[in-house]
Design a protein around this motif. Structure first.
Motif, PDB file in Angstrom:
ATOM      1  N   LYS A 116       0.847  -1.190   0.000  1.00 14.91           N
ATOM      2  CA  LYS A 116       0.000   0.000   0.000  1.00 14.91           C
ATOM      3  C   LYS A 116       0.887   1.247   0.000  1.00 14.91           C
ATOM      4  CE  LYS A 116      -3.894  -2.130   2.414  1.00 14.91           C
ATOM      5  NZ  LYS A 116      -4.787  -2.062   3.594  1.00 14.91           N
ATOM      6  N   ARG A 117       0.496   2.214  -0.826  1.00 11.47           N
ATOM      7  CA  ARG A 117       1.248   3.462  -0.937  1.00 11.47           C
ATOM      8  C   ARG A 117       0.276   4.631  -0.873  1.00 11.47           C
ATOM      9  NH1 ARG A 117       3.804   0.057  -4.930  1.00 11.47           N
ATOM     10  NH2 ARG A 117       6.000  -0.339  -4.399  1.00 11.47           N
ATOM     11  N   PRO A 118      -0.199   4.994   0.315  1.00  8.86           N
ATOM     12  CA  PRO A 118      -1.200   6.068   0.422  1.00  8.86           C
ATOM     13  C   PRO A 118      -0.691   7.411  -0.077  1.00  8.86           C
ATOM     14  CG  PRO A 118      -0.348   5.448   2.592  1.00  8.86           C
ATOM     15  CD  PRO A 118       0.143   4.414   1.630  1.00  8.86           C
ATOM     16  N   LEU A 119       0.571   7.742   0.231  1.00  5.41           N
ATOM     17  CA  LEU A 119       1.124   9.019  -0.218  1.00  5.41           C
ATOM     18  C   LEU A 119       1.212   9.066  -1.733  1.00  5.41           C
ATOM     19  CD1 LEU A 119       2.354  11.754   0.440  1.00  5.41           C
ATOM     20  CD2 LEU A 119       4.570  10.625   0.720  1.00  5.41           C
ATOM     21  N   CYS A 120       1.568   7.944  -2.322  1.00  2.00           N
ATOM     22  CA  CYS A 120       1.645   7.860  -3.783  1.00  2.00           C
ATOM     23  C   CYS A 120       0.275   8.101  -4.410  1.00  2.00           C
ATOM     24  CB  CYS A 120       2.193   6.492  -4.188  1.00  2.00           C
ATOM     25  SG  CYS A 120       2.404   6.279  -5.970  1.00  2.00           S
ATOM     26  N   GLU A 178      17.817   7.828   3.699  1.00  2.00           N
ATOM     27  CA  GLU A 178      19.090   7.323   4.214  1.00  2.00           C
ATOM     28  C   GLU A 178      19.362   7.864   5.626  1.00  2.00           C
ATOM     29  OE1 GLU A 178      21.406   5.348   2.886  1.00  2.00           O
ATOM     30  OE2 GLU A 178      20.813   5.106   0.792  1.00  2.00           O
ATOM     31  N   ILE A 179      19.114   9.153   5.803  1.00  2.00           N
ATOM     32  CA  ILE A 179      19.404   9.790   7.100  1.00  2.00           C
ATOM     33  C   ILE A 179      18.495   9.247   8.196  1.00  2.00           C
ATOM     34  CG2 ILE A 179      19.333  11.988   8.337  1.00  2.00           C
ATOM     35  CD1 ILE A 179      20.186  13.305   5.660  1.00  2.00           C
ATOM     36  N   THR A 180      17.232   8.994   7.868  1.00  2.00           N
ATOM     37  CA  THR A 180      16.271   8.517   8.875  1.00  2.00           C
ATOM     38  C   THR A 180      16.248   6.995   8.981  1.00  2.00           C
ATOM     39  OG1 THR A 180      14.504   8.604   7.208  1.00  2.00           O
ATOM     40  CG2 THR A 180      14.805  10.539   8.621  1.00  2.00           C
ATOM     41  N   GLY A 181      17.075   6.312   8.197  1.00  2.00           N
ATOM     42  CA  GLY A 181      17.158   4.859   8.280  1.00  2.00           C
ATOM     43  C   GLY A 181      15.973   4.133   7.672  1.00  2.00           C
ATOM     44  N   ARG A 182      15.358   4.720   6.653  1.00  2.00           N
ATOM     45  CA  ARG A 182      14.213   4.084   6.002  1.00  2.00           C
ATOM     46  C   ARG A 182      14.570   3.645   4.583  1.00  2.00           C
ATOM     47  NH1 ARG A 182       8.911   7.740   7.705  1.00  2.00           N
ATOM     48  NH2 ARG A 182       9.276   7.703   9.952  1.00  2.00           N
ATOM     49  N   ASP A 183      13.749   2.731   4.058  1.00  2.00           N
ATOM     50  CA  ASP A 183      13.925   2.291   2.684  1.00  2.00           C
ATOM     51  C   ASP A 183      13.295   3.292   1.732  1.00  2.00           C
ATOM     52  OD1 ASP A 183      15.204  -0.029   3.482  1.00  2.00           O
ATOM     53  OD2 ASP A 183      13.301  -1.131   3.677  1.00  2.00           O
ATOM     54  N   VAL A 184      13.878   3.406   0.541  1.00  2.00           N
ATOM     55  CA  VAL A 184      13.351   4.310  -0.479  1.00  2.00           C
ATOM     56  C   VAL A 184      12.327   3.563  -1.327  1.00  2.00           C
ATOM     57  CG1 VAL A 184      13.910   5.804  -2.419  1.00  2.00           C
ATOM     58  CG2 VAL A 184      15.547   5.540  -0.552  1.00  2.00           C
ATOM     59  N   ASP A 185      11.131   4.094  -1.398  1.00  2.00           N
ATOM     60  CA  ASP A 185      10.093   3.539  -2.262  1.00  2.00           C
ATOM     61  C   ASP A 185      10.069   4.367  -3.548  1.00  2.00           C
ATOM     62  OD1 ASP A 185       7.741   1.756  -2.698  1.00  2.00           O
ATOM     63  OD2 ASP A 185       6.694   3.681  -2.777  1.00  2.00           O
ATOM     64  N   GLN A 186      10.607   3.815  -4.623  1.00  2.00           N
ATOM     65  CA  GLN A 186      10.779   4.572  -5.856  1.00  2.00           C
ATOM     66  C   GLN A 186       9.460   5.087  -6.452  1.00  2.00           C
ATOM     67  OE1 GLN A 186      13.378   5.787  -7.235  1.00  2.00           O
ATOM     68  NE2 GLN A 186      14.951   4.822  -5.993  1.00  2.00           N
ATOM     69  N   PRO A 187       8.391   4.282  -6.510  1.00  2.00           N
ATOM     70  CA  PRO A 187       7.125   4.824  -7.035  1.00  2.00           C
ATOM     71  C   PRO A 187       6.613   6.027  -6.245  1.00  2.00           C
ATOM     72  CG  PRO A 187       7.037   2.436  -6.991  1.00  2.00           C
ATOM     73  CD  PRO A 187       8.282   2.829  -6.263  1.00  2.00           C
ATOM     74  N   THR A 188       6.693   5.953  -4.911  1.00  2.00           N
ATOM     75  CA  THR A 188       6.256   7.081  -4.094  1.00  2.00           C
ATOM     76  C   THR A 188       7.157   8.286  -4.308  1.00  2.00           C
ATOM     77  OG1 THR A 188       5.367   5.591  -2.405  1.00  2.00           O
ATOM     78  CG2 THR A 188       5.806   7.859  -1.742  1.00  2.00           C
ATOM     79  N   SER A 189       8.465   8.059  -4.371  1.00  2.00           N
ATOM     80  CA  SER A 189       9.415   9.145  -4.613  1.00  2.00           C
ATOM     81  C   SER A 189       9.132   9.837  -5.943  1.00  2.00           C
ATOM     82  CB  SER A 189      10.842   8.598  -4.603  1.00  2.00           C
ATOM     83  OG  SER A 189      11.783   9.595  -4.950  1.00  2.00           O
ATOM     84  N   LEU A 190       8.855   9.046  -6.966  1.00  2.00           N
ATOM     85  CA  LEU A 190       8.564   9.601  -8.291  1.00  2.00           C
ATOM     86  C   LEU A 190       7.260  10.399  -8.273  1.00  2.00           C
ATOM     87  CD1 LEU A 190       9.814   9.488 -11.184  1.00  2.00           C
ATOM     88  CD2 LEU A 190       8.167   7.670 -11.671  1.00  2.00           C
TER      89      LEU A 190
END
Length: 412
Positions: free
Chosen positions: A3-7, A285-297
């Motif tokens: 699930k990607r609510p922000l996306c 990276e700074i907060t220690g989380r994984d990057v979700d590429q679809p949400t980032s895009l």
């Protein structure tokens, strides 16, 4: 399925913005400005404004003015002054060779003729009107160097604005200096190509060479794109991390260098996209989380659409985001990863070109037949060209011989 609510929220926002620009056409930049409506083309005008951007071209110099005031010189409209948020002043190069040196932040008085921007006459040609609308520019002024006057005004009282203009002028001088150094070391033809790749300086680029790159689907290599930004930003970040620096320091340093590089070369849609995605990745990276590429895009696209809704109708925007979307959606279809880098590069190129096929046909009415293969061959070599070119610039300040080695490596 993840699930990607922000996306999803960002996709809804993009849909709303797309309806605004495509059907309602109610954004501020889609409406004609007062000067565009009230002043006829080729009419003599006087304008005053503050320089915020300078572009040197082969046959002219483009000066971008903000907070401008335009007035006609004829008797009927002599007392009529019109405020324009932004204006493009084109100074034609003349035989006398007279040039006017100006800086960002200076105020100019310009006498010239009013010019309008027009949509393309034939499908697939350059849309001048849309290009400048996205920058908030509706009116142009054509003039000569003799008709431009620098207003000797007091230094800006706002310390922050004054320092920012000073930084931008320093970056502009650095760009011109590096451009001169590259061309002097590598010659006019190859030097202009490397300068276009590294600095976004296309004034000396051979028109036939530029057209050849574009026809074969390699035009993105001669423009400051996401590939440039990712390579520079991630190289700095990884180097600092290997030296033992923290995530925070490495991310801020990499992002800062990218930001000033973007200011120096000029903001483009693809470079803005890469910069925002880099910041999102560094935040993870700074907060220690994984990057979700679809949400980032999706977040990046939403931010840019809020800043300028007309980007959603821009070919550069769709090509930049479409390339990343092709990797995310189509690349996994071609099977699991293998150790054969050439085959993996071919699959990535196939995914990107497959996603961009419809966009290319819609905007340009043609598809480069060799783009699929040429990109597989040349893109892996591109980091080498960039790194040796940057090395040539930096090391030439310490030793001319060492600098030449870097430049000659690019030339080969």
């Amino acid at each position: 399925m993840r699930k990607r609510p922000l996306c999803m929220v960002c996709l809804v926002l993009l849909a709303i913005q797309l309806v605004r620009v495509s059907f309602l056409q109610n954004t501020k930049d889609q409406k004609p400005s007062l000067a565009e409506t009230l002043i006829s083309d080729e009419k003599d005008v006087i304008c005053e404004g503050t320089v915020y951007r300078i572009e040197n071209k082969s046959q002219s110099t483009a000066i971008y003015l903000k907070d401008a005031v335009v007035s006609c010189t004829d008797q009927k409209s002599k007392n009529q002054t019109i405020k324009e948020k932004k204006i493009l002043v084109t100074i034609k190069n003349n035989k006398s060779g007279k040039k006017i040196r100006m800086k960002i932040g200076q105020k100019l008085n310009v006498w010239g003729t009013k010019q309008s921007f027009h949509p393309p006459r034939n499908p697939g040609n350059f849309n001048q009107k849309s290009y400048y609308q996205k920058q908030g520019i509706h009116v142009g002024v054509l003039t000569k160097a003799e008709q431009v006057e620098i207003v000797l005004s007091e230094k800006d009282k706002n310390w922050i604005v004054s320092r920012w203009n000073s930084i931008r002028n320093q970056l502009d001088r650095l760009k011109n200096y590096w451009n001169w150094k590259i061309v002097s070391q590598m010659g006019k033809t190859h030097g202009a190509m490397l300068s276009a790749i590294l600095l976004g300086e296309k004034s000396g680029l051979d028109p036939e060479m530029k057209k050849l790159y574009q026809k074969n689907g390699l035009g993105h290599l001669l423009a400051i794109s996401g590939l440039h930004m990712s390579l520079i930003g991630m190289s700095v970040y990884r180097l600092l991390r290997r030296m033992g620096n923290s995530f925070l320091f490495s991310g801020i340093a990499g992002g800062g260098i990218l930001f000033f590089y973007l200011v120096m070369t000029g903001p483009q849609v693809s470079s803005l996209r890469a910069l925002l995605m880099f910041f999102i990745r560094m935040g993870a990276e700074i907060t220690g989380r994984d990057v979700d590429q679809p949400t980032s895009l999706a977040v990046t696209a939403a931010i840019l659409s809020i800043y300028q809704p007309l980007y959603l109708l821009d070919a550069a925007f769709l090509l930049s985001f479409g390339a990343i979307l092709g990797i995310l959606l189509l690349y996994p279809i071609f099977g699991q990863k293998t150790r054969l880098k050439a085959w993996e590069g071919f699959k990535i190129s196939l995914a990107v070109n497959g996603m961009l096929l419809g966009i290319m046909l819609y905007y340009y009415f043609e598809v480069p037949p060799y783009a699929l293969v040429l990109n597989v061959i040349l893109i892996p070599l591109f980091p080498f060209v960039m790194l040796t070119g940057i090395g040539g610039i930096l090391f030439s300040e310490l030793s001319g011989t060492v600098g030449k080695i870097g430049f000659r490596s690019c030339d080969r």
